[in-house]
Design an enzyme around this catalytic site. Structure first.
Site, PDB file in Angstrom:
ATOM      1  N   ASP A 111      12.273  16.956   8.362  1.00 26.90           N
ATOM      2  CA  ASP A 111      12.856  17.944   9.090  1.00 26.90           C
ATOM      3  C   ASP A 111      14.005  18.596   7.551  1.00 26.90           C
ATOM      4  O   ASP A 111      14.619  18.062   7.090  1.00 26.90           O
ATOM      5  CB  ASP A 111      14.228  17.988  10.101  1.00 26.90           C
ATOM      6  CG  ASP A 111      12.700  17.745  11.411  1.00 26.90           C
ATOM      7  OD1 ASP A 111      11.988  18.414  11.266  1.00 26.90           O
ATOM      8  OD2 ASP A 111      13.411  17.287  12.286  1.00 26.90           O
ATOM      9  N   ASP A 128       7.101  21.874  13.249  1.00 27.76           N
ATOM     10  CA  ASP A 128       7.398  22.261  14.295  1.00 27.76           C
ATOM     11  C   ASP A 128       7.163  23.482  14.874  1.00 27.76           C
ATOM     12  O   ASP A 128       7.485  23.540  15.952  1.00 27.76           O
ATOM     13  CB  ASP A 128       9.198  21.871  14.400  1.00 27.76           C
ATOM     14  CG  ASP A 128       9.292  20.559  13.997  1.00 27.76           C
ATOM     15  OD1 ASP A 128       8.856  19.566  14.461  1.00 27.76           O
ATOM     16  OD2 ASP A 128      10.316  20.010  13.714  1.00 27.76           O
TER      17      ASP A 128
END
EC number: 3.4.23.36
Length: 157
Positions: A111, A128
């Site tokens: 991330d 995401d």
């Protein structure tokens, strides 16, 4: 159907490759950038959304692969679902499989988007975002279909 499959495959490949290239840059090339509102900062998520179920970290990749397999079997048995939702399905598969590949490659999901202006938000990635866009498209199409069915039903009564 073949046209839809070609479009879905193209979307899948493009999203998957872009996501993996960006993740590689953050994980291996130090692409971190600090900004006043949002920073691009490497973080590893060993759970799922908001790090939930991180205690299952070493098993999540297999659980998620099983879910993808089950979804694929479902789509083969219900080709009309794929025909109706091929674009969000391509986005879901690209995002989901890219995050699963991270679990095998980096032992956690890579991330890097970190919003911190006014409030701190969870760190997330392109995959995401694609998954959330896919879910939004599915919900929109379901609501639209439901409204059309209600109009048709009222019209026939």
């Amino acid at each position: 159907m073949k046209k839809n499959l070609k479009i879905a495959t193209t979307i899948f490949i493009v999203v998957f490759i872009i996501d993996q290239i960006v993740k590689y840059g953050f994980a291996n090339l130090g692409w971190d950038v600090n900004g006043p509102y949002m920073s691009l900062k490497l973080a590893y998520n060993y759970g799922v959304a908001f790090s939930m179920f991180s205690f299952l970290a070493e098993y999540l990749k297999y659980i998620q692969l099983f879910m993808v397999f089950a979804g694929t079997v479902y789509l083969f048995m219900n080709k009309d679902v794929f025909k109706e939702y091929y674009i969000p399905i391509a986005l879901l598969y690209a995002g989901g499989l890219s995050n699963i590949l991270d679990r095998f490659t980096y032992e956690g999901v890579v991330d890097y988007f970190y919003w911190h202006y006014g409030f701190e938000f969870a760190i997330f990635n392109i995959a995401d975002v694609m998954i959330n866009i896919a879910v939004a498209i599915i919900i929109y199409k379901q609501i639209k279909q439901s409204r059309e069915e209600k109009k048709e039903k009222a019209k026939n009564n």
